[in-house]
Write a protein that holds these residues in place. Structure first.
Motif, short mmCIF file in Angstrom:
data_model
loop_
_atom_site.label_atom_id
_atom_site.label_comp_id
_atom_site.label_asym_id
_atom_site.label_seq_id
_atom_site.Cartn_x
_atom_site.Cartn_y
_atom_site.Cartn_z
N LEU A 78 -22.53 -32.59 22.70
CA LEU A 78 -23.18 -33.91 22.62
C LEU A 78 -23.44 -34.29 21.17
O LEU A 78 -23.24 -35.45 20.78
N THR A 125 -21.17 -38.92 26.99
CA THR A 125 -22.61 -38.65 26.97
C THR A 125 -23.13 -38.40 28.38
O THR A 125 -23.92 -37.47 28.61
N LYS A 155 -21.84 -37.51 19.00
CA LYS A 155 -22.60 -38.48 18.22
C LYS A 155 -22.13 -38.53 16.77
O LYS A 155 -22.22 -39.58 16.12
#
Length: 289
Positions: free
Chosen positions: A254, A206, A258
């Protein structure tokens, strides 16, 4: 078939050429880049399949496919290498080989050096269980430099140093390095039973992707020529859509990070490559605007 990496390279070669206003980019430039990337990826996968244990969880279907059909891939490597040598020597501009610029080196020297260092590090870390951050950085730099180089040799500057310090090449190289690192982090997270390690791995990725995205925004804001630019004049230097493409790729990676638990490792590898190609249509729209 190791075709995903050449597809990514061709998409970004087009974006480099458009961002740098390279109006003439012959078919040989695209063909040479695709062949060079395919050769490197096939060799890397064949070496991985040859020297890693068969039950290594980091070996995916791609590696096993290459191992099963190594005879066909070996033949393909010979044909591809011969075609690449012919293209480079007969079709690609001679500036590729001529020494120029501050350090008196040609365009090929940094690329060959990066590829050589990459395969040396692959050999040294073949049996290591650590995430190869430095090797991934070298791999990203080699991929980014090679892709940008095939556009830059047809630009007005034709100077190696201006390519090495260009924001576009550096930004794309870092994106490639983080893309490769993401796959290693996902692989490590998948085989780990430690929830703290899983959370740490997600956090590392991240942070890396956030830095890439933020840098792309800054570069887009600084869409003006400087002494460290690609060497093009003010009227030709409009690279904001290029950095938006980097931002989109980072954002997609990203999102994958997740949502990674919803996908298999093989699917994540494919989606990570797709995240590098998806920005092309938006780039086309923004460039025309």
């Amino acid at each position: 078939m190791s075709l995903e990496a050449p597809m990514v390279a061709l998409a970004w070669l087009y974006m480099f050429a458009s961002a740098w206003q390279v109006y003439y980019l012959p078919w040989a430039a695209y063909a040479s880049l695709a062949l060079a990337v395919w050769i490197i990826y096939v060799v890397d996968r064949l070496l991985d399949a040859r020297f890693r244990p068969p039950d290594d969880p980091l070996l995916g279907p791609q590696h096993r496919f290459h191992q099963r059909h190594r005879g066909w891939f070996a033949s393909g490597l010979l044909v591809a290498s011969a075609a690449l040598l012919w293209l480079v020597s007969h079709e690609v501009t001679g500036i590729l080989f001529s020494s120029n610029g501050l350090f008196g080196v040609n365009y090929l020297t940094p690329g060959l050096l990066l590829v050589g260092v990459f395969f040396f590090l692959v050999r040294q870390s073949r049996h290591s269980t650590e995430i190869p951050f430095f090797r991934n950085f070298i791999a990203g730099a080699a991929f980014g430099y090679g892709t940008a180089m095939m556009a830059h040799i047809y630009s007005p500057s034709q100077e190696v140093f201006s390519l090495l310090v260009s924001r576009e090449m550096i930004g794309f190289s870092v994106l490639c390095a983080v893309n490769i690192t993401a796959i290693h982090l996902w692989e490590r997270s998948r085989i780990s039973d430690d929830p703290d390690e899983k959370a740490a791995l997600e956090g590392v990725l991240t942070v890396l992707l956030t830095v890439v995205g933020a840098s792309a925004l800054v570069y887009a804001y600084l869409d003006n020529p400087t002494m460290f630019s690609s060497g093009l004049d003010d009227s030709a230097y409009r690279t904001r859509p290029f950095f938006y493409a980097i931002l989109i790729s980072a954002a997609l990676l990203l999102v994958l990070n997740k949502q990674r638990r919803r996908f298999s490792l093989d699917a994540l590898r494919t989606l990570a490559d797709l995240a590098m190609i998806v920005p092309l249509p938006l780039f086309l729209v923004l460039s025309r605007g």
